[in-house]
Design an enzyme around this catalytic site. Structure first.
Site, PDB file in Angstrom:
ATOM      1  N   LEU A   1       0.044   2.412  -0.206  1.00 25.06           N
ATOM      2  CA  LEU A   1       0.079   3.123   1.281  1.00 25.06           C
ATOM      3  C   LEU A   1      -0.162   4.114   1.040  1.00 25.06           C
ATOM      4  O   LEU A   1      -0.341   4.795  -0.085  1.00 25.06           O
ATOM      5  CB  LEU A   1       2.058   2.895   0.581  1.00 25.06           C
ATOM      6  CG  LEU A   1       2.260   1.749   0.444  1.00 25.06           C
ATOM      7  CD1 LEU A   1       4.315   1.014  -0.045  1.00 25.06           C
ATOM      8  CD2 LEU A   1       1.450   1.290   2.554  1.00 25.06           C
TER       9      LEU A   1
ATOM     10  N   HIS B   1       1.850   6.262   6.191  1.00 21.69           N
ATOM     11  CA  HIS B   1       3.156   5.199   5.551  1.00 21.69           C
ATOM     12  C   HIS B   1       5.001   5.773   5.114  1.00 21.69           C
ATOM     13  O   HIS B   1       5.390   5.463   6.057  1.00 21.69           O
ATOM     14  CB  HIS B   1       2.911   3.834   4.611  1.00 21.69           C
ATOM     15  CG  HIS B   1       1.859   3.236   5.122  1.00 21.69           C
ATOM     16  ND1 HIS B   1       0.519   3.032   3.838  1.00 21.69           N
ATOM     17  CD2 HIS B   1       1.829   1.871   5.877  1.00 21.69           C
ATOM     18  CE1 HIS B   1      -0.347   2.401   4.654  1.00 21.69           C
ATOM     19  NE2 HIS B   1      -0.019   2.009   5.733  1.00 21.69           N
TER      20      HIS B   1
ATOM     21  N   SER C   1      -6.247   3.887   4.868  1.00 22.25           N
ATOM     22  CA  SER C   1      -6.398   3.579   3.297  1.00 22.25           C
ATOM     23  C   SER C   1      -7.596   3.169   3.405  1.00 22.25           C
ATOM     24  O   SER C   1      -7.741   3.192   2.296  1.00 22.25           O
ATOM     25  CB  SER C   1      -5.687   1.805   3.739  1.00 22.25           C
ATOM     26  OG  SER C   1      -3.702   1.814   3.964  1.00 22.25           O
TER      27      SER C   1
END
Ligand code: PAF
Length: 258
Positions: free
Chosen positions: A25, A29, A176
């Protein structure tokens, strides 16, 4: 925050907002969690690295995973329930039913089977959590377009909310996969947002945004540069390779996404 690992243990109270994630995350996010928190009684985040959507095995094994840190971030953002099922819980022995979403743009063509995997896991998550709204980032514009079409085509009662891409100070879209870039690769990667900015400039001056973006990639090999229609919006989207890492990004040319 409650961490739930099985479908049977997931008991929801009230109207839920779902943020589907594959973990690792980041600030993108966080912005989805905040929007979900503002708009729903209950916020559920799913944490599931979905093997069905990886077209390259090495990409799946290299995908960053840190559940403890993810749980801390979700907790900080006031997520109520973190749904973190195992692969066996989501795809038990005998699993054989897939949602064929069809291709969406060049991202679908570049990654055979990817959108089928995303569509299948999202329909499963929508059925398991039964959210009123589900939250996705603009960075995955073709994914969002595919999910909006899926919801329309299959009459699913969930609203797909698309939130603007979050960028680091240097302009790189947070992802990510960014943690996999070396320092040098990260510098090279900045050519992607800069080239998209050239595309926007060309578009506002009546020129060809795709050609302008392609011409400004500074040697980064593109998978594609294309215009994506997303309901009331048009975005200029690109995927490039930076060393072994594939990065995607896009910018809004006209309309709005939410
Ligand atoms: O965007 C993602 O992280 C994934 O594609 C999603 C929506 C969580 C499905 O696995």
């Amino acid at each position: 925050m409650k961490i739930v690992r099985t479908i049977a243990a997931l008991e929801l109270l009230g109207e839920a907002g779902l943020v589907p994630t594959m973990g690792a995350l980041h600030d993108g996010h966080r912005s989805l969690f905040r929007a979900a928190r503002a708009e729903n009684e209950v916020v559920v985040a799913s944490l599931f690295v979905n093997p069905a959507q990886f077209d390259v095995a090495a990409d799946l094994s290299a995908y960053p995973r840190d559940e403890q840190q993810d749980a801390e971030i979700a907790e900080e953002e006031a997520v109520d329930v973190l749904f973190a099922p195992s692969v066996e819980e989501m795809y038990p022995a005998g699993f054989a039913t897939w949602v064929d979403s069809g291709d969406v743009g060049a991202e679908g063509a570049a990654r055979p089977g990817h959108f089928r995997g995303v569509a299948t896991v999202c329909v499963k998550l929508f059925n398991i959590v039964q959210p009123r709204r589900a939250y996705f980032g603009q960075k995955d514009a073709q994914q969002a377009a595919m999910l909006r079409r899926l919801v329309r085509d299959l009459n699913l009662g969930v609203q797909i909310r698309v939130l603007p891409t979050v960028r680091d100070q240097d302009g790189l879209a947070v992802s990510s996969r960014n943690v996999l870039l070396s320092e040098g690769e990260r510098k090279e990667a900045l050519a992607l947002p800069r080239a998209l900015a050239r595309g926007v400039e060309a578009y506002t001056q009546g020129g060809d945004p795709v050609a302008a973006t392609r011409g400004a990639l500074n040697g980064l090999p593109p998978d594609y540069v294309e215009l994506v229609e997303l309901d009331a919006a048009t975005v200029l989207a690109a995927a490039v390779h930076v060393g072994p890492i594939r990065l995607i990004d896009n910018v809004l040319l006209k309309g709005n996404l939410s």
